[in-house]
Design a protein around this motif. Structure first.
Motif, PDB file in Angstrom:
ATOM      1  N   ASN A 139       0.882  -1.175   0.000  1.00 42.88           N
ATOM      2  CA  ASN A 139       0.000   0.000   0.000  1.00 42.88           C
ATOM      3  C   ASN A 139       0.916   1.221   0.000  1.00 42.88           C
ATOM      4  O   ASN A 139       2.139   1.080   0.193  1.00 42.88           O
ATOM      5  N   LYS A 153      -4.462  -1.994  -7.183  1.00 44.91           N
ATOM      6  CA  LYS A 153      -5.300  -1.802  -5.995  1.00 44.91           C
ATOM      7  C   LYS A 153      -6.019  -0.461  -6.076  1.00 44.91           C
ATOM      8  O   LYS A 153      -5.377   0.576  -6.272  1.00 44.91           O
ATOM      9  N   ARG A 203      -7.936  -3.513  11.621  1.00 51.90           N
ATOM     10  CA  ARG A 203      -8.380  -2.122  11.843  1.00 51.90           C
ATOM     11  C   ARG A 203      -9.799  -2.071  12.395  1.00 51.90           C
ATOM     12  O   ARG A 203     -10.165  -1.122  13.081  1.00 51.90           O
ATOM     13  N   SER A 237      -4.920  -6.768   6.912  1.00 59.40           N
ATOM     14  CA  SER A 237      -4.746  -6.152   8.228  1.00 59.40           C
ATOM     15  C   SER A 237      -4.766  -7.234   9.312  1.00 59.40           C
ATOM     16  O   SER A 237      -5.426  -7.081  10.336  1.00 59.40           O
TER      17      SER A 237
HETATM   18  C1  E4P Z   1      -3.611  -4.845   2.820  1.00 54.25           C
HETATM   19  O1  E4P Z   1      -3.503  -4.942   1.642  1.00 54.25           O
HETATM   20  C2  E4P Z   1      -3.107  -3.711   3.615  1.00 54.25           C
HETATM   21  O2  E4P Z   1      -1.919  -3.270   3.044  1.00 54.25           O
HETATM   22  C3  E4P Z   1      -2.778  -4.101   5.023  1.00 54.25           C
HETATM   23  O3  E4P Z   1      -3.166  -5.422   5.327  1.00 54.25           O
HETATM   24  C4  E4P Z   1      -3.120  -3.091   6.050  1.00 54.25           C
HETATM   25  O4  E4P Z   1      -2.711  -3.573   7.303  1.00 54.25           O
HETATM   26  P1  E4P Z   1      -2.601  -2.638   8.588  1.00 54.25           P
HETATM   27  O5  E4P Z   1      -3.981  -2.349   9.065  1.00 54.25           O
HETATM   28  O6  E4P Z   1      -1.837  -3.466   9.586  1.00 54.25           O
HETATM   29  O7  E4P Z   1      -1.850  -1.403   8.162  1.00 54.25           O
END
Ligand code: E4P
Length: 220
Positions: A28, A83, A132, A164
């Motif tokens: 990301n 994405k 999250r 996440s």
């Molecule tokens: C998924 O594609 C995201 O990059 C990632 O899982 C986000 O994780 P985080 O909430 O630990 O930042």
């Protein structure tokens, strides 16, 4: 279930790839920024390490720009999955890119309603964020269960990627809930190996063997 690494760090990716259990990578903008190289350059290097789906995220917020950026990202390597965020513009971009044959991972999904829209727009992957949701006092795993049920009910081909994830328990619960993919930080993948009885058992096996034969197990 496929295992993806959720990192843009090349050392972590090399270590994970060497174990032979990594099927792909998610990145990301925050993860790319941490490594200090521009997106395209870092993504190219990741594609040289892991042979599997590599998610690279657009940073535009308007449909037309997302589509332009998505097409550019897709040109970097055949394994790129573009994405797009789960916004109105992101869903429109998903529909357009998917129509062009570009695979899209719709990210920042926090509800089953959003996941339904992503599937209808032709997303290749939906990324519900478990950790999250846990962080705000919800049960993130319920979202994985809800989406897998909805997709199964209507035969949507969109793959559920549990994102996440913060612990081995998250990974196992995602597998139990029927997620097609779990993406995790390197630290969590490393933790999946651990069990105290494995360490204890191995130590005992080697001790017994050496005591009996007074030689190294590899000696002829
Ligand atoms: C998924 O594609 C995201 O990059 C990632 O899982 C986000 O994780 P985080 O909430 O630990 O930042």
């Amino acid at each position: 279930m496929k295992i993806f690494l959720d990192t843009a760090n090349l050392d972590e990716l090399k270590k994970g790839a060497a174990w032979g259990v990594v099927d792909g990578v998610t990145t990301n903008p925050s993860l790319i920024a941490k490594e200090g190289r521009p997106m395209a350059e870092q993504i190219r290097m990741i594609c040289d390490i892991v042979d599997g789906d590599i998610s690279a995220e657009v940073v535009s917020t308007e449909t037309r720009e997302m589509v332009r950026e998505g097409r550019e990202l897709a040109r970097i390597h055949k394994n790129i999955v573009v994405k797009c965020p789960l916004t109105r513009d992101g869903i429109r971009a998903t529909k357009a890119l998917s129509g062009d044959g570009i695979r899209v991972n719709v990210t920042l999904c926090f509800s089953s309603a959003q996941a339904l829209l992503a599937a209808k727009a032709g997303a290749y992957i939906i990324s519900p964020f478990v950790g999250r949701l846990d962080d705000i006092g919800w049960t993130g795993m319920e979202l994985i269960r809800g989406i897998t049920t909805i997709y199964k009910n209507y035969g949507y081909k969109t793959q559920v990627l549990a994102a996440s994830l913060r612990s081995p328990t998250h990974v196992i619960d995602s597998a139990t809930a029927g997620a097609a993919i779990a993406t995790m930080p390197f630290k969590v993948l490393d933790m999946l190996f651990n069990h105290p009885l494995t360490d204890k058992g191995l130590e005992q096996f080697l001790q017994d063997y050496h005591k009996a034969f007074q030689e190294s197990p590899v000696a002829g």
